[in-house]
Design an enzyme around this catalytic site. Structure first.
Site, PDB file in Angstrom:
ATOM      1  CG  HIS A   1      -1.915  -1.130   1.198  1.00 60.28           C
ATOM      2  ND1 HIS A   1      -1.633  -2.318   1.830  1.00 60.28           N
ATOM      3  CD2 HIS A   1      -3.131  -1.274   0.623  1.00 60.28           C
ATOM      4  CE1 HIS A   1      -2.647  -3.152   1.663  1.00 60.28           C
ATOM      5  NE2 HIS A   1      -3.569  -2.552   0.939  1.00 60.28           N
ATOM      6  N   GLY A   2       2.151   1.133  -0.256  1.00 61.34           N
ATOM      7  CA  GLY A   2       2.979   2.309  -0.469  1.00 61.34           C
ATOM      8  C   GLY A   2       3.443   3.021   0.774  1.00 61.34           C
TER       9      GLY A   2
END
Length: 244
Positions: free
Chosen positions: A206-207
């Protein structure tokens, strides 16, 4: 002729007798009805038009035998009852606490299990500027031998600007050695080392971006990468899982 007269006389007598009996019965009925009506009127006239509830009296003197007398020391008795109930409550609470502590102690791992759950790592083989991955309690451990530039970069960050503020020196025992639990604090993915916008670790799920101190700098992760309990047993040897 004589027979005829006798028959006629008998018939006449049988007709007259019922008629007299009927008349007598009728007179008796009228007399009885009149007397009954007079008696009812007499009793009815004696009933008052309205009867109040207050006028009705019941014998209550025998109830005194069943009424419990009020004790003279009622306040003292009530205080004693409160004391007994309070003491019982405290005793029950203490027993419940002891039971919970016993259950939790039984569920806690034994000393030999904790010994197996710790791992010893030799740091002498880790070159400066590189990292190794070690398995500990089923989780990956990131152990990095940081350079002087990385140490300075981690120390120069404004702690107040971080999502999870924590200075670098609070996350290490020795500045050159960084030990982290390699699990993203967002949803438990394993970040990639040497990636991201801050030269530390990057979680591709999810970065989330972590810096060289393992602190969250950008992305959905709410906290920094965790620091496991560990201690140095020698200059370049540590035991993870035991900080005593």
């Amino acid at each position: 002729m004589m027979i005829t007269k006798r028959v006629a006389s008998s018939l006449s007598s049988s007709i007259v007798r019922p008629t007299l009996a009927s008349r007598s019965l009728s007179l008796f009925s009228r007399s009885f009805s009149t007397e009954t009506n007079n008696n009812l009127n007499t009793h009815t006239n004696k009933i008052p038009d309205a009867v109040r509830v207050d006028d009705i009296k019941f014998p209550t003197q025998h109830w005194d035998h069943y009424i419990k007398p009020k004790p003279e020391d009622e306040p003292e008795s009530r205080s004693f009852a409160y004391l007994v109930v309070g003491g019982a409550g405290v005793g029950i609470a203490a027993s419940a606490k002891n039971a919970v502590v016993t259950v939790l102690s039984a569920m806690a791992p034994a000393a030999d299990v904790l010994a197996v759950s710790s791992v010893e790592v030799d740091l002498s083989e880790i070159e400066e500027g590189t990292s190794v991955l070690v398995k500990w309690r089923g989780k990956p451990l990131f152990i990095r031998h940081r350079t002087a530039a990385e140490i300075d970069d981690a120390a120069s960050v404004d702690v107040g600007s971080l999502p999870d503020p924590q200075p670098d020196d609070a996350r290490v025992v020795k500045p050159e050695w960084l030990v982290l639990v390699g699990v993203c604090t967002h949803l438990g993915c394993i970040p990639i080392g040497g990636a991201g916008d801050f030269g530390g670790w990057f979680c591709p799920c999810h970065g989330s971006h972590y810096d060289i101190s393992g602190r969250i700098r950008k992305g959905p992760a709410p906290q920094n990468l965790q620091i496991p309990p560990y201690r140095f047993t020698a200059e370049k040897k540590i035991v993870v899982g035991d900080d005593e």
